[in-house]
Design a protein around this motif. Structure first.
Motif, PDB file in Angstrom:
ATOM      1  N   ALA A 370      11.380   0.217 -12.557  1.00 29.99           N
ATOM      2  CA  ALA A 370      11.188  -1.327 -12.300  1.00 29.99           C
ATOM      3  C   ALA A 370      10.609  -1.605 -10.960  1.00 29.99           C
ATOM      4  O   ALA A 370      10.763  -1.078 -10.127  1.00 29.99           O
ATOM      5  CB  ALA A 370      12.456  -2.017 -12.405  1.00 29.99           C
ATOM      6  N   PRO A 371      10.147  -2.683 -10.722  1.00 31.27           N
ATOM      7  CA  PRO A 371       9.516  -3.117  -9.618  1.00 31.27           C
ATOM      8  C   PRO A 371      10.686  -3.177  -8.513  1.00 31.27           C
ATOM      9  O   PRO A 371      11.706  -3.320  -8.746  1.00 31.27           O
ATOM     10  CB  PRO A 371       8.739  -4.453  -9.534  1.00 31.27           C
ATOM     11  N   PHE A 372      10.211  -2.820  -7.278  1.00 28.51           N
ATOM     12  CA  PHE A 372      11.103  -2.745  -6.188  1.00 28.51           C
ATOM     13  C   PHE A 372      11.523  -4.291  -5.662  1.00 28.51           C
ATOM     14  O   PHE A 372      10.932  -5.113  -5.635  1.00 28.51           O
ATOM     15  CB  PHE A 372      10.511  -2.223  -4.815  1.00 28.51           C
ATOM     16  N   LEU A 373      12.993  -4.236  -5.499  1.00 34.74           N
ATOM     17  CA  LEU A 373      13.537  -5.485  -5.360  1.00 34.74           C
ATOM     18  C   LEU A 373      13.923  -5.491  -3.777  1.00 34.74           C
ATOM     19  O   LEU A 373      14.751  -5.011  -3.503  1.00 34.74           O
ATOM     20  CB  LEU A 373      14.746  -5.838  -6.386  1.00 34.74           C
ATOM     21  N   PRO A 374      13.207  -6.402  -2.937  1.00 34.36           N
ATOM     22  CA  PRO A 374      13.633  -6.416  -1.613  1.00 34.36           C
ATOM     23  C   PRO A 374      14.937  -7.116  -1.250  1.00 34.36           C
ATOM     24  O   PRO A 374      15.340  -8.117  -1.897  1.00 34.36           O
ATOM     25  CB  PRO A 374      12.377  -7.393  -0.992  1.00 34.36           C
ATOM     26  N   PHE A 378      12.179  -8.821   5.069  1.00 32.89           N
ATOM     27  CA  PHE A 378      11.550  -7.878   6.017  1.00 32.89           C
ATOM     28  C   PHE A 378      11.128  -6.589   5.062  1.00 32.89           C
ATOM     29  O   PHE A 378      10.176  -5.761   5.233  1.00 32.89           O
ATOM     30  CB  PHE A 378      12.322  -7.227   7.126  1.00 32.89           C
ATOM     31  N   GLU A 379      11.476  -6.381   3.863  1.00 33.31           N
ATOM     32  CA  GLU A 379      11.243  -5.599   2.755  1.00 33.31           C
ATOM     33  C   GLU A 379      10.479  -6.029   1.606  1.00 33.31           C
ATOM     34  O   GLU A 379       9.846  -5.278   0.867  1.00 33.31           O
ATOM     35  CB  GLU A 379      12.609  -5.107   2.093  1.00 33.31           C
ATOM     36  N   VAL A 380       9.761  -7.306   2.052  1.00 33.46           N
ATOM     37  CA  VAL A 380       8.970  -7.894   0.972  1.00 33.46           C
ATOM     38  C   VAL A 380       7.464  -6.994   0.984  1.00 33.46           C
ATOM     39  O   VAL A 380       6.897  -6.787   2.097  1.00 33.46           O
ATOM     40  CB  VAL A 380       8.683  -9.114   0.969  1.00 33.46           C
ATOM     41  N   ILE A 381       7.033  -6.475  -0.256  1.00 35.10           N
ATOM     42  CA  ILE A 381       5.509  -5.840  -0.315  1.00 35.10           C
ATOM     43  C   ILE A 381       4.685  -6.752  -0.432  1.00 35.10           C
ATOM     44  O   ILE A 381       4.826  -7.479  -1.244  1.00 35.10           O
ATOM     45  CB  ILE A 381       5.809  -4.737  -1.338  1.00 35.10           C
ATOM     46  N   SER A 382       3.802  -6.916   0.401  1.00 34.54           N
ATOM     47  CA  SER A 382       2.786  -8.118   0.487  1.00 34.54           C
ATOM     48  C   SER A 382       1.612  -7.699  -0.697  1.00 34.54           C
ATOM     49  O   SER A 382       1.321  -6.276  -0.637  1.00 34.54           O
ATOM     50  CB  SER A 382       1.962  -8.164   1.715  1.00 34.54           C
ATOM     51  N   TRP A 383       1.154  -8.526  -1.073  1.00 35.65           N
ATOM     52  CA  TRP A 383      -0.150  -8.398  -1.912  1.00 35.65           C
ATOM     53  C   TRP A 383      -1.650  -8.258  -1.085  1.00 35.65           C
ATOM     54  O   TRP A 383      -1.616  -9.318  -0.080  1.00 35.65           O
ATOM     55  CB  TRP A 383      -0.187  -9.446  -3.239  1.00 35.65           C
ATOM     56  N   ASP A 384      -2.611  -7.523  -1.424  1.00 39.93           N
ATOM     57  CA  ASP A 384      -3.795  -7.644  -0.892  1.00 39.93           C
ATOM     58  C   ASP A 384      -4.854  -8.194  -1.703  1.00 39.93           C
ATOM     59  O   ASP A 384      -4.805  -7.930  -2.858  1.00 39.93           O
ATOM     60  CB  ASP A 384      -4.084  -6.145  -0.615  1.00 39.93           C
ATOM     61  N   TYR A 385      -5.612  -9.508  -1.309  1.00 38.86           N
ATOM     62  CA  TYR A 385      -6.481  -9.949  -1.967  1.00 38.86           C
ATOM     63  C   TYR A 385      -7.765  -9.429  -1.953  1.00 38.86           C
ATOM     64  O   TYR A 385      -8.301  -9.048  -0.969  1.00 38.86           O
ATOM     65  CB  TYR A 385      -6.534 -11.476  -1.564  1.00 38.86           C
ATOM     66  N   GLY A 440      -8.591 -11.266  -7.352  1.00 40.95           N
ATOM     67  CA  GLY A 440      -7.963  -9.824  -7.726  1.00 40.95           C
ATOM     68  C   GLY A 440      -6.564  -9.618  -6.522  1.00 40.95           C
ATOM     69  O   GLY A 440      -6.767 -10.011  -5.158  1.00 40.95           O
ATOM     70  N   TYR A 441      -5.668  -9.117  -6.984  1.00 39.57           N
ATOM     71  CA  TYR A 441      -4.422  -8.726  -6.103  1.00 39.57           C
ATOM     72  C   TYR A 441      -3.998  -7.318  -6.475  1.00 39.57           C
ATOM     73  O   TYR A 441      -3.941  -7.022  -7.536  1.00 39.57           O
ATOM     74  CB  TYR A 441      -3.549  -9.747  -6.311  1.00 39.57           C
ATOM     75  N   ARG A 442      -3.598  -6.778  -5.301  1.00 37.28           N
ATOM     76  CA  ARG A 442      -3.066  -5.329  -5.598  1.00 37.28           C
ATOM     77  C   ARG A 442      -1.914  -5.193  -4.454  1.00 37.28           C
ATOM     78  O   ARG A 442      -2.090  -5.610  -3.216  1.00 37.28           O
ATOM     79  CB  ARG A 442      -4.033  -4.220  -5.439  1.00 37.28           C
ATOM     80  N   ARG A 443      -1.095  -4.231  -4.578  1.00 38.15           N
ATOM     81  CA  ARG A 443       0.015  -3.838  -3.696  1.00 38.15           C
ATOM     82  C   ARG A 443       0.504  -2.355  -4.150  1.00 38.15           C
ATOM     83  O   ARG A 443       0.369  -2.132  -5.525  1.00 38.15           O
ATOM     84  CB  ARG A 443       0.950  -4.745  -3.540  1.00 38.15           C
ATOM     85  N   PHE A 444       0.850  -1.491  -3.337  1.00 37.22           N
ATOM     86  CA  PHE A 444       1.581  -0.238  -3.525  1.00 37.22           C
ATOM     87  C   PHE A 444       2.947  -0.461  -3.708  1.00 37.22           C
ATOM     88  O   PHE A 444       3.558  -0.769  -2.558  1.00 37.22           O
ATOM     89  CB  PHE A 444       0.838   0.490  -2.594  1.00 37.22           C
ATOM     90  N   ASP A 445       3.517  -0.093  -4.696  1.00 34.53           N
ATOM     91  CA  ASP A 445       4.975  -0.045  -4.839  1.00 34.53           C
ATOM     92  C   ASP A 445       5.483   1.304  -4.563  1.00 34.53           C
ATOM     93  O   ASP A 445       4.917   2.180  -5.731  1.00 34.53           O
ATOM     94  CB  ASP A 445       5.549  -0.848  -6.049  1.00 34.53           C
ATOM     95  N   PRO A 446       6.170   1.815  -3.832  1.00 30.19           N
ATOM     96  CA  PRO A 446       6.321   3.241  -3.719  1.00 30.19           C
ATOM     97  C   PRO A 446       7.597   3.970  -4.681  1.00 30.19           C
ATOM     98  O   PRO A 446       7.483   4.927  -4.912  1.00 30.19           O
ATOM     99  CB  PRO A 446       7.276   3.385  -2.140  1.00 30.19           C
TER     100      PRO A 446
END
Length: 765
Positions: A370-374, A378-385, A440-446
């Motif tokens: 499941a996606p990471f829940l901050p 400070f733990e929110v993973i930002s999206w890159d446009y 387009g949006y992308r982010r890396f969820d570890p």
């Protein structure tokens, strides 16, 4: 009496907190004694029971019936080996290995040997190397040629005799001598054999290493014993380590006594005659499936179950056929994996419906975390446009940059995959084609991988030919694949580190602190580290060195250190230049040291300590890896503390600075690696030495070496704040990085905001 009562009351009040503990101990001891008496009486009743003793279990030895291990269980009986040291021999300290795998004697799983020849070395052997070699942990090629030219990316062992029997004899000797104690299994194949690497690796994981194994495609000897079999060399065969160790003493006898034309028959006869082991195609429930190719075979049209289950295919006549076989088997393996994924996803759905969360507990995609829940902002993973042409989150910090390289290929592949998945879901009713990527949006969820959200402008066409343009949002995930442990060469912390410190006139105020830290952390602790100073004279200062030496004070400090530490010598090298290019300076130093020297290229603001020097040794591996640490840069104390006392705790230390990612001044590398990369650079730039002024040592290793460049934050490498002078004579990129390093090293945004606020308050009053 009153006094006694008072003393008793005081004693009881003091004892009251301990009463529960005393009662618990008393009750526990009573129950233990009671249970022991019951067990003793029950044992006496069993021992005194009338009648003959019960017979032992069928097939069990008498010792086992009495509760002692039988003669076949010596391996499970603990033994105490007494320590004995011969008093006549000098005591030698035991050297413990660094890795527990080495100390416990663990072996690698599989070694592969490929037999090749002069006619096929540059054709079939190259095809084997490009298709399956990278799937095996270790693969070597063996040939009888003398001084053969080795194709790129291949490890070749040349025996110097092209006779087939001699090649097999020398190959078995070589394998035993160099790898017999390191691997459990040895797979021998020819270069006209296509082997499914993953299937072969899976096969050895299901076989016991304690047996003598000779596994392959069993063939009968011509005119020989009907019971004896040898393994056909064209389809490859598997030997266990125990069999190789037993066979090695008899190889010379086999070479002299056994006559054969085929090397696989010769080896099979040798194993049968001296070890009594024949080739088998099935062992421990595992089958060695093979497939013999007919002439003019079309691998793409082979649908037989025997072909799809084959571990080895033979004969492969040319390189093209090898590549076609690899493509076909890769497709078969991929289909199996996709089918297995679908089956597992169906099982997950069925089982999740029975859980308390029900179907709502199914994550998307099914089977992926499941996606990471901050837990905080400070733990929110930002999206890159991004769009199809630009990326709005650039590595250099700029707000917009052109989409290129791996990022462009990634975006193109994701868009194609999204349209393909839509067509697979809605065909034949609808067929989609892409017109434009709107957003387009992308982010890396570890925890799961790279996530994408795409707004696509699509054209949907129906079966009747009608079309309509619509916008659709899709979400995709590129999950993290199987984590692999990369094998690294062995390194040691005993290596001597040669520090190289370039100095200019602007650095004179900081040399004293550097030398004090060097003496305290290396010379006083007797660390295996040396120092070489590099004095960089401006042409004007070099002309006046006879009257006024700008580095005279530094040379005096070096003399004082050499007097204090008699065994230490700190040499220096004088260089005259207007543009202190890092590469040109390193060229001078490199020529004055041996090729096996481990350099640490330092800066005058660096505070040397033993912790970092050990990491420099461990992270730098000759002919494998160079280390470029990211030092911790402290902020300007005038802006951070604004007259207050400097904090000293670790938390404040980490808060009042940052890791300077713009600086590449510090580096750890071996001289041999630098000389190799520098030679390639010289061949590329020819006589254009002005190119070196725009390069750093990092650029040399990045563009002209195949080594791993390990760049990581280094908390043990701390630098005090100073405003560094940026040389405008250097390249635009180096000058820009220097300016950014100075600007970002002033203070954090909160400190700068507070300073501006206080300044505005002062101006307003």
């Amino acid at each position: 009496a009153v006094a006694a009562a008072m003393r008793l009351g005081a004693f009881l009040s003091a004892l009251r907190p301990a009463l529960p503990l005393l009662l618990g101990l008393s009750l526990g001891c009573s129950l233990s004694l009671l249970r022991a008496s019951w067990s003793h009486s029950a044992a006496e009743e069993r021992c005194l029971a009338p009648g003959p003793p019960a017979p032992p279990a069928r097939g069990a030895p008498p010792e086992a019936a009495e509760g002692r291990p039988g003669p076949g269980h010596e391996d499970f009986r603990p033994r105490i080996v007494p320590y004995y040291r011969d008093p006549n021999k000098p005591y030698k300290k035991v050297l413990r290995t660094r890795y527990i795998q080495t100390e416990l004697g663990f072996h690698e799983r599989l070694f592969v040997a490929v037999l090749t020849s002069k006619a096929t070395l540059n054709t079939l052997a190259v095809a084997v190397n490009k298709t399956v070699a990278h799937h095996f942990p270790r693969l070597l090629y063996f040939t009888g040629l003398r001084s053969a030219k080795v194709p790129h990316g291949m490890v070749l062992v040349a025996h110097g005799d092209e006779r087939p029997i001699w090649l097999m004899y020398e190959t078995m000797n070589y394998i035993h001598q160099h790898f017999g104690s390191d691997y459990d299994w040895f797979y021998i194949m020819q270069d006209d054999t296509y082997a499914q690497a993953e299937q072969v690796k899976a096969l050895v994981t299901h076989l016991s290493i304690n047996q003598d194994v000779y596994l392959g495609r069993a063939e009968e000897f011509i005119g020989g014993d009907e019971q004896a079999r040898y393994c056909h060399g064209g389809f490859g065969y598997l030997l266990s380590r125990s069999l190789l160790l037993k066979l090695h003493p008899h190889l010379d006898s086999c070479r002299n006594e056994i006559l054969s034309v085929r090397p696989d028959e010769w080896l099979g006869r040798c194993i049968i005659d001296f070890l009594g082991i024949t080739c088998v195609s099935q062992l421990q429930g595992q089958h060695y499936h093979t497939y013999e190719l007919a002439k003019n075979t079309e691998p793409e049209k082979e649908e037989e179950e025997e072909f799809q289950a084959a571990l080895a295919v033979h004969p492969v006549s040319d390189m093209t056929l090898m590549y076609r076989l690899h493509k076909q088997f890769s497709r078969i393996q991929l289909d199996r994996v996709y089918q297995e994924i679908q089956d597992l996803q169906m099982q997950i759905r069925n089982l999740t419906a029975l859980t308390p969360a029900g179907e709502a507990g199914v994550t998307w995609p099914v089977g992926i975390n499941a996606p990471f829940l901050p837990k905080s902002r400070f733990e929110v993973i930002s999206w890159d446009y991004f769009t199809e042409q630009h990326l709005f989150s650039c590595p250099d910090g700029s707000p917009k940059c052109e989409l290129s390289g791996a990022s462009k290929a990634d975006v193109s592949e994701i868009i194609e995959s999204a349209v393909e998945q839509l067509n697979r879901r809605y065909q034949p009713l609808l067929r989609f084609s892409k017109r434009q990527l709107l957003n387009g949006y992308r982010r890396f969820d570890p925890t799961r991988g790279m996530e994408y959200t795409l707004d696509l402008l699509l054209e949907a066409a129906t079966q009747k030919g009608h079309s309509h343009v619509l916008a659709k949002r899709v979400s995709l995930v590129r999950p993290l694949s199987k984590v692999e442990i990369i094998p690294m060469p062995y390194v040691t912390e005993a290596t001597r580190v040669q520090l190289v410190l370039p100095l200019t006139v602007q650095d004179l105020d900081f040399v004293a602190n550097f030398l004090d830290m060097f003496a305290m952390n290396t010379l006083d602790t007797h660390d295996n580290a040396l120092l070489t100073l590099l004095f960089i004279y401006h042409p004007y200062d070099a002309q006046r060195v006879g009257q006024v030496d700008v580095f005279a004070g530094v040379k005096a400090m070096v003399g004082e250190l050499e007097k204090r530490y008699a065994e230490v010598k700190i040499p220096w090298i004088s260089v005259k230049t207007e543009v202190p290019s890092q590469v040109k300076l390193m060229d001078i130093v490199s020529k004055k040291h041996p090729v096996d020297t481990l350099f640490f290229l330092a800066s005058v603001w660096t505070e040397i300590n033993m912790e970092f020097l050990n990491r420099c040794r461990m992270n730098t591996i000759s002919n494998w890896q160079v280390f470029f640490p990211v030092h911790f840069q402290e902020f300007n104390p005038a802006l951070v503390y604004r007259g207050e006392q400097t904090a000293s705790s670790n938390t404040d230390f980490l808060r009042d600075g940052h890791f300077d990612r713009h600086s590449f001044a510090e580096a750890c590398f071996y001289n041999s690696d630098y000389m190799t990369a520098r030679t390639k650079l010289a061949a590329d730039i020819l006589d254009r030495d002005e190119v070196l002024e725009s390069m750093e040592v990092f650029d040399v290793f990045l563009h002209y070496s195949g080594l791993h460049l390990f760049r990581a934050v280094e908390p043990g490498l701390v630098q005090k704040y100073t405003l560094r002078s940026c040389n405008p004579r250097l390249s635009e990129e180096l000058y820009h990085r220097c300016v950014l390093s100075n600007l970002e090293g002033l203070a954090s945004r909160s400190h700068l905001a507070m300073a501006l606020f206080e300044q505005e308050q002062a101006n307003s009053t």
